[in-house]
Design a protein around this motif. Structure first.
Motif, PDB file in Angstrom:
ATOM      1  N   ILE A 219       1.119  -1.641  -0.107  1.00  0.00           N
ATOM      2  CA  ILE A 219      -0.179  -0.031  -0.104  1.00  0.00           C
ATOM      3  C   ILE A 219       0.727   1.542   0.211  1.00  0.00           C
ATOM      4  CG2 ILE A 219      -1.859   1.357   0.656  1.00  0.00           C
ATOM      5  CD1 ILE A 219      -2.744  -1.204  -0.069  1.00  0.00           C
ATOM      6  N   GLN A 220       2.223   1.581   0.868  1.00  0.00           N
ATOM      7  CA  GLN A 220       2.989   2.399   0.636  1.00  0.00           C
ATOM      8  C   GLN A 220       3.112   2.315  -0.693  1.00  0.00           C
ATOM      9  OE1 GLN A 220       5.983   1.957   3.790  1.00  0.00           O
ATOM     10  NE2 GLN A 220       4.439   1.459   5.555  1.00  0.00           N
ATOM     11  N   LEU A 221       4.191   2.068  -1.331  1.00  0.00           N
ATOM     12  CA  LEU A 221       4.003   1.781  -2.818  1.00  0.00           C
ATOM     13  C   LEU A 221       3.283   2.767  -4.158  1.00  0.00           C
ATOM     14  CD1 LEU A 221       6.430   0.791  -4.416  1.00  0.00           C
ATOM     15  CD2 LEU A 221       5.028  -0.844  -5.629  1.00  0.00           C
ATOM     16  N   PHE A 222       1.936   2.700  -3.189  1.00  0.00           N
ATOM     17  CA  PHE A 222       0.703   3.553  -4.291  1.00  0.00           C
ATOM     18  C   PHE A 222       1.335   4.631  -3.520  1.00  0.00           C
ATOM     19  CE2 PHE A 222      -0.569  -0.445  -5.565  1.00  0.00           C
ATOM     20  CZ  PHE A 222      -1.309  -0.589  -7.029  1.00  0.00           C
ATOM     21  N   ALA A 223       1.307   4.652  -2.781  1.00  0.00           N
ATOM     22  CA  ALA A 223       0.719   6.058  -1.578  1.00  0.00           C
ATOM     23  C   ALA A 223       2.484   7.021  -2.434  1.00  0.00           C
ATOM     24  CB  ALA A 223       1.643   6.157  -0.056  1.00  0.00           C
ATOM     25  N   GLN A 224       3.410   6.302  -2.458  1.00  0.00           N
ATOM     26  CA  GLN A 224       5.041   7.113  -2.970  1.00  0.00           C
ATOM     27  C   GLN A 224       4.593   7.796  -4.329  1.00  0.00           C
ATOM     28  OE1 GLN A 224       7.799   7.745  -1.472  1.00  0.00           O
ATOM     29  NE2 GLN A 224       7.195   7.497   0.420  1.00  0.00           N
ATOM     30  N   GLN A 225       3.695   6.258  -5.066  1.00  0.00           N
ATOM     31  CA  GLN A 225       3.271   6.586  -6.642  1.00  0.00           C
ATOM     32  C   GLN A 225       2.542   7.624  -6.950  1.00  0.00           C
ATOM     33  OE1 GLN A 225       2.201   3.054  -7.980  1.00  0.00           O
ATOM     34  NE2 GLN A 225       3.459   1.869  -8.617  1.00  0.00           N
ATOM     35  N   SER A 226       1.799   8.172  -5.835  1.00  0.00           N
ATOM     36  CA  SER A 226       0.868   8.708  -5.864  1.00  0.00           C
ATOM     37  C   SER A 226       2.046  10.384  -5.744  1.00  0.00           C
ATOM     38  CB  SER A 226       0.005   9.315  -5.076  1.00  0.00           C
ATOM     39  OG  SER A 226      -0.956   8.208  -5.453  1.00  0.00           O
ATOM     40  N   ARG A 227       2.500  10.205  -5.276  1.00  0.00           N
ATOM     41  CA  ARG A 227       3.939  11.918  -4.831  1.00  0.00           C
ATOM     42  C   ARG A 227       4.491  11.717  -5.525  1.00  0.00           C
ATOM     43  NH1 ARG A 227       6.528  10.839   1.093  1.00  0.00           N
ATOM     44  NH2 ARG A 227       8.011  12.855   0.059  1.00  0.00           N
ATOM     45  N   VAL A 228       4.765  10.710  -6.782  1.00  0.00           N
ATOM     46  CA  VAL A 228       5.582  11.404  -7.480  1.00  0.00           C
ATOM     47  C   VAL A 228       5.523  12.046  -8.253  1.00  0.00           C
ATOM     48  CG1 VAL A 228       7.212   9.836  -9.406  1.00  0.00           C
ATOM     49  CG2 VAL A 228       7.385   8.688  -7.180  1.00  0.00           C
ATOM     50  N   GLN A 229       3.675  11.957  -8.699  1.00  0.00           N
ATOM     51  CA  GLN A 229       2.791  12.202  -9.848  1.00  0.00           C
ATOM     52  C   GLN A 229       2.356  13.453  -9.252  1.00  0.00           C
ATOM     53  OE1 GLN A 229       3.049  10.308 -12.874  1.00  0.00           O
ATOM     54  NE2 GLN A 229       2.204  12.165 -12.957  1.00  0.00           N
ATOM     55  N   ASP A 230       2.692  13.352  -7.795  1.00  0.00           N
ATOM     56  CA  ASP A 230       2.585  14.889  -7.409  1.00  0.00           C
ATOM     57  C   ASP A 230       2.851  15.614  -8.226  1.00  0.00           C
ATOM     58  OD1 ASP A 230      -0.042  14.944  -6.791  1.00  0.00           O
ATOM     59  OD2 ASP A 230       0.448  14.298  -4.479  1.00  0.00           O
ATOM     60  N   ALA A 231       4.663  15.050  -7.738  1.00  0.00           N
ATOM     61  CA  ALA A 231       5.945  16.037  -8.153  1.00  0.00           C
ATOM     62  C   ALA A 231       6.064  16.203  -9.489  1.00  0.00           C
ATOM     63  CB  ALA A 231       7.191  15.429  -7.049  1.00  0.00           C
ATOM     64  N   GLN A 232       5.709  15.328 -10.581  1.00  0.00           N
ATOM     65  CA  GLN A 232       6.064  15.479 -11.467  1.00  0.00           C
ATOM     66  C   GLN A 232       4.721  16.950 -11.891  1.00  0.00           C
ATOM     67  OE1 GLN A 232       7.828  14.379 -13.970  1.00  0.00           O
ATOM     68  NE2 GLN A 232       8.539  12.043 -13.045  1.00  0.00           N
ATOM     69  N   LEU A 233       3.984  16.455 -11.241  1.00  0.00           N
ATOM     70  CA  LEU A 233       2.322  17.409 -11.875  1.00  0.00           C
ATOM     71  C   LEU A 233       3.039  19.117 -11.304  1.00  0.00           C
ATOM     72  CD1 LEU A 233      -0.569  17.799 -12.519  1.00  0.00           C
ATOM     73  CD2 LEU A 233      -1.036  17.775 -10.374  1.00  0.00           C
ATOM     74  N   ARG A 234       3.833  19.118 -10.464  1.00  0.00           N
ATOM     75  CA  ARG A 234       4.664  20.244 -10.235  1.00  0.00           C
ATOM     76  C   ARG A 234       5.874  20.959 -10.357  1.00  0.00           C
ATOM     77  NH1 ARG A 234       3.514  18.361  -4.209  1.00  0.00           N
ATOM     78  NH2 ARG A 234       5.583  17.462  -4.274  1.00  0.00           N
ATOM     79  N   LEU A 235       6.351  20.202 -11.313  1.00  0.00           N
ATOM     80  CA  LEU A 235       7.106  20.217 -12.579  1.00  0.00           C
ATOM     81  C   LEU A 235       6.917  20.303 -13.768  1.00  0.00           C
ATOM     82  CD1 LEU A 235       9.881  20.122 -13.186  1.00  0.00           C
ATOM     83  CD2 LEU A 235      10.172  17.744 -13.829  1.00  0.00           C
ATOM     84  N   THR A 236       5.490  20.509 -13.897  1.00  0.00           N
ATOM     85  CA  THR A 236       5.462  20.661 -14.642  1.00  0.00           C
ATOM     86  C   THR A 236       4.271  21.897 -14.610  1.00  0.00           C
ATOM     87  OG1 THR A 236       4.306  18.804 -15.514  1.00  0.00           O
ATOM     88  CG2 THR A 236       2.893  20.248 -17.010  1.00  0.00           C
TER      89      THR A 236
END
Length: 402
Positions: A219-236
């Motif tokens: 479950i933590q893996l999905f949480a980290q994937q969401s955090r990575v995608q949030d960071a990608q969104l901020r980069l965009t």
């Protein structure tokens, strides 16, 4: 070999885990690149030469030397580094998930060896009883109380029991080798493992496992994937801030033999609309991860439920065999043996009772093995420890000494 030692050796020598060291090095290299500021560009520009008339030749030559670069706006360096920092954290969680899978496989193979050891104990006892039976049959045949046919059948049964012993030993060697291969050892340096196959604990409830599931690396893996995608969104979003390009230099005007400084700056227009598609794509990916998480949770619930059901049924079988099946079969074997020596029961009755007891013992071993292995599966899915393998063995031989 103890389970703790097997786990330590596997974690220290398993290539699937060493792979993460190289993946960390990749992220470290990418982080160094992401932290770099825009570079500088040196330029040379020549005007008004090799023309005609007043600008023929190089008499009106203008030579310009420039230095240019880009000023990044929107804190893009921090956004890039943040993406890689979170990827590094996600890699740690991926390693935890892989470690759980590997440890579960170590436990399954370790349990195979334990079951093999118990099987050898059972078939050795069976071979001992078959030998005793053969000797008892010979005495009755020689006394004329039984036909020669029973001697031949007892002789064949003894050979089959000895074959079972040899087969069990070969299977145990195969299981031991499979275990040692987990840490890259093709020729095992041990001949047995410590542990009690029948040391079984009660299963936690399904709701207890589900309530603890939030701490599971799965479950933590999905949480980290969401955090990575949030960071990608901020980069965009940071990319929506236009960068300022600047140029500065010095120009020599040959016609008047003078020098002059030059400077310039430029800003791209309408960058937000040009970056809108990438922003929407990154946002959709983030929403997709949440849906994948919900789907994965349901699959996880299903697998936990299946493993828990299989373990509970195996525990029920173990209890039933130990309390309600094997004890009366042991008593029946003693009774039928006495009845055979008294001439009241046939050889077939004795052999059938003995085989029933042996079959029950094999079934007991397989049920205990299943209970432990399904417990290992649950540990891999949830990260909750429920399997215990103390070194002391409490199992007793099935057949009494003759």
């Amino acid at each position: 070999m103890t389970l703790e030692s097997a786990i330590k050796r596997t974690l220290a020598n398993n290539p699937q885990l060493h792979e993460f060291d190289f993946r960390q090095q990749v992220i470290t290299g990418e982080a160094k690149t992401a932290a770099l500021k825009p570079g500088y560009v040196m330029g040379v520009e020549v005007d008004n030469f090799l023309g005609s008339g007043e600008v023929a030749g190089i008499k009106d030559l203008e030579l310009t030397l420039t230095l240019s670069s880009v000023i990044e706006m929107g804190n893009k360096i921090h956004a890039r580094k943040n993406v890689l920092d979170i990827k590094r954290q996600m890699l740690d969680v991926e390693k935890q998930v892989r470690s759980l899978d590997i440890l579960a496989e170590v436990m399954r193979r370790y349990i195979d060896v334990l079951a093999g050891q118990e099987t050898i104990n059972a078939v050795n006892d069976a071979a001992q009883l078959a030998r005793y039976t053969y000797q008892a049959v010979i005495r009755r045949v020689e006394a004329g109380a039984s036909p020669l046919l029973e001697k031949k059948r007892a002789e064949a049964a003894l050979a089959a029991a000895r074959l079972d012993v040899q087969t069990a030993k070969l299977q145990l060697q195969t299981s031991i080798k499979s275990l040692s291969i987990m840490w890259g050892e093709q020729q095992p340096t041990f001949t047995q493992v410590q542990g009690n196959l029948f040391s079984l604990t009660k299963s936690p409830s399904f709701q207890t496992l589900i309530s603890e599931l939030s701490a599971s690396p799965h479950i933590q893996l999905f949480a980290q994937q969401s955090r990575v995608q949030d960071a990608q969104l901020r980069l965009t979003q940071a990319a929506n801030q236009p960068d300022v390009s600047w140029t500065a230099g010095i120009r020599r005007i040959n016609g008047i033999d003078e020098m002059a400084f030059v400077a310039g700056a430029s800003v791209p227009l309408f960058t937000q609309s040009r970056n809108l598609g990438d922003y929407e794509a990154q946002k959709a990916k983030r929403d997709q991860i949440e849906q994948q998480k919900q789907s994965s949770l349901r699959n996880l619930y299903h697998h936990i439920n299946q493993a828990l059901d299989a373990r509970n049924r195996a525990l029920l079988e173990v209890t039933t065999f130990q309390k309600n099946i094997i004890p009366p079969l042991k008593e029946a074997l003693v009774l039928v043996e006495k009845a055979y020596t008294d001439g009241r029961f046939s050889y077939l009755e004795w052999v059938s009772t003995r085989q029933e007891l042996l079959d029950a013992q094999h079934a007991l071993i397989q049920s205990a093995k299943k209970a432990l292995q399904r417990g290992a599966d649950i540990e891999a899915l949830t990260g909750i420890s429920i399997v215990s393998l103390p070194s002391e063995s409490t199992s007793a031989p099935i057949f009494k000494e003759q």
